[in-house]
Structures are given as structure tokens and as C-alpha cells.
Design a protein around this motif. Sequence first.
Motif, short mmCIF file in Angstrom:
data_model
loop_
_atom_site.label_atom_id
_atom_site.label_comp_id
_atom_site.label_asym_id
_atom_site.label_seq_id
_atom_site.Cartn_x
_atom_site.Cartn_y
_atom_site.Cartn_z
N THR A 2 -131.60 74.27 -35.42
CA THR A 2 -131.58 72.84 -35.07
C THR A 2 -130.27 72.21 -35.54
O THR A 2 -129.68 71.39 -34.83
N GLN A 16 -136.91 68.75 -29.84
CA GLN A 16 -138.15 69.51 -30.01
C GLN A 16 -139.40 68.65 -29.77
O GLN A 16 -140.40 69.11 -29.24
N ASP A 69 -133.94 72.35 -27.85
CA ASP A 69 -134.35 72.83 -29.16
C ASP A 69 -135.80 73.31 -29.08
O ASP A 69 -136.71 72.51 -28.89
N GLU A 70 -135.97 74.60 -29.25
CA GLU A 70 -137.29 75.24 -29.21
C GLU A 70 -138.17 74.72 -28.07
O GLU A 70 -139.26 74.18 -28.30
#
Length: 309
Positions: A99, A140, A224-225
Motif C-alpha cells: 500500500t 482498498q 490496491d488489493e
Amino acid sequence: CKSGSPPLSNNSANTELFSSDEDSSLYFTYSGEGNELEVSNLHYEVDTSAQIPWYEKLSEFKLPWEVKGNKQTAINNLSLRVRSGQMLAVIGSSGCGKTSLLDIITCRDEGGRMTCGHVLINGKPNTPQLVKKSIAHVRQDDRLLPHLTVRETLCFVAKLRLPSHFSQAQRDQRVDDVIAELRLRQCAHTRVGNDYVRGVSGGERRRVSIAVQLLWNPGILILDEPTSGLDSFTAHNLVITLSRLAKGNRLILLSVHQPRSDIFQLFDLVVLLSSGSAVYFGAARDMVPYFTALGHPCPRYCNPSDFYG
Ligand SMILES: Nc1ncnc2c1ncn2[C@@H]1O[C@H](COP(=O)(O)OP(=O)(O)OP(=O)(O)O)[C@@H](O)[C@H]1O
Ligand SMILES: [Mg+2]
């Protein structure tokens, strides 16, 4: 089947059931120029004591400037380069700096300091203005309005985000294209929802977040993810969609937490982080031979991203 329902082996029924997944045409291509993202010798430090508010330190009878920081290296000497048409995955265990890296690239790093190195977007330093113009960042956590339907959400963003010379018909067309690209047709009129308001499924909500960013047709997409919290089938489908977007001449950078082997195969490039340092950067298919040559072969039937991550 005793209940009298048609047998599942019926070919036409199968085609109908799975037609949306077999549809691999690209609805939404990127027509802008190619992009290149370069990170070189990046060193990033975070100050863990900075999060304690200064007034709490007063209990120790210390003034804020007398308190010594507790510096921790979050990213150490990281270099990478990726260009349009490629999908780069940042993988590694929790707390390894995924991150942080994405936040530094998109100028959203808070509480840390870049001590050396630079991030270049098409050869220019990443200023907040340049990032806003060229990069879409899907974070995320989903930040969407829960009471709007999927189509309303996208129409609302289209009104705000697309240039003023776009006509209403062109905006509607763009919304339709994005809905088709992210396979959101069946839930286009369902409200988005959140933890308290029941709405679309978790996987669909992730795709709506991506659709919101894709709407303004960015050349660089950072996520992000995006697959966290999704079941493996939905996660796989989402990465297939991202891979298709990359093939449409976009640059895709995503962080993933130990992806399944079939997801891993979809990546073009991989950077494997360990405690903020890149242990491997290169083509995804070369990662296992690289570690094997170093004397760390991946055991048979073992997922490489589980084993090395
Ligand atoms: N602003 C900050 N203040 C304090 N520590 C930070 C800050 N930003 C990052 N860190 C620390 O840097 C390390 C990397 O954090 P980061 O959030 O990048 O990890 P991650 O790889 O994204 O982990 P996860 O997979 O769990 O999301 C962690 O040890 C974290 O505690
Ligand atoms: Mg993270």
C-alpha cells in the motif's frame, strides 16, 4: 432429475448460463498515448511516533519538538519500470509495503517521507496535478454512495468527471460501455449498498469502484488489493477483466495478497516485496526459474506466490 426440470447437460441451456463469461470482446479500449511508469532507488521512511498526538506527550512534560521520532524503513531501494499494455502485480506478505508503494506513486502517502529516489510518469516527476490527470487509483475500501443504483452512480460520475464538451448521449454511451466492460449489466439497476444497506454483492461493488475510475478512460490504473474479500472465482474473473484492460493498451498496477496460481499466471510482471525490499522484479513466468537457480525450487503442486510470498 426427478422434479422435471430440464437436464443440465442440455447444450443450449449451458450456453445461456455461461454466455456472460465467455464474452471476451473488448468494449472499451484506450485510445490515448502509451504511458510509462518508473520508480528508481526509492527509499521511504515512516515515523511511527508521529501518530501519537502531541498533547499526549505533554503528560511526559515534553514539548512536541523535544520528542524524538521512531523512524522505520517501509520501502528500501526499490526500482521498477512498467509501460502500457502490461499488468504489474505487487505481491508480498502483510506489512511488506504494498500500500505504501501505491500511495507514494499516487502522491497519497501520509505520515512518511521519501528520503531518496524518484517516481516518474512518462519521464516527469509525479506531482499531484499530473497524478490527477493520468492515474486512476482504486483504493482498498469502496467509497460509494449506498442509495444510488450502479447505473445512477456511473451517470453521476460521468456528469462530474467527463470533459464539458461531451454531450449527454456520449456520456450515456460511455456509461453503457463501462457497464458492459465490467460485466455489471445484470446489476445495473440494483442499488450499491454498504455494510448497513443491502445492495449489490461484494464482488460487484469492487467492480463498481473500478468502473467509477474507468469511466474517465485513464491510461494508468492502480488498484490496491482489488481481490481481497472476494471468493476465488470472482477474484479470478476480476483479474481476467484487468488483464483485458491491460491488453487494451492501459498500464495496470495492482497489489495482491498471495494470489492463486491461475491468477498469478495472468500477470505480465511481478515485484515481490519482503520487508520493503524487492526480492524479485521481472516477468511473472520467470520468477520460479529465478528462485530455482538460486537454490530455492518451488515444491511440486505448491503455489509459487504462497511459497515465495
Ligand atoms: N503512515 C505510516 N505511519 C506508520 N507506519 C506506517 C505508515 N505507513 C506505513 N507504515 C508501516 O509500513 C509498513 C508497510 O505498510 P503497508 O500498509 O504498505 O503494508 P502492506 O504491504 O500494504 O500490508 P497489507 O497487505 O496488510 O495491506 C507497515 O509495517 C506499516 O506499519
Ligand atoms: Mg495494504
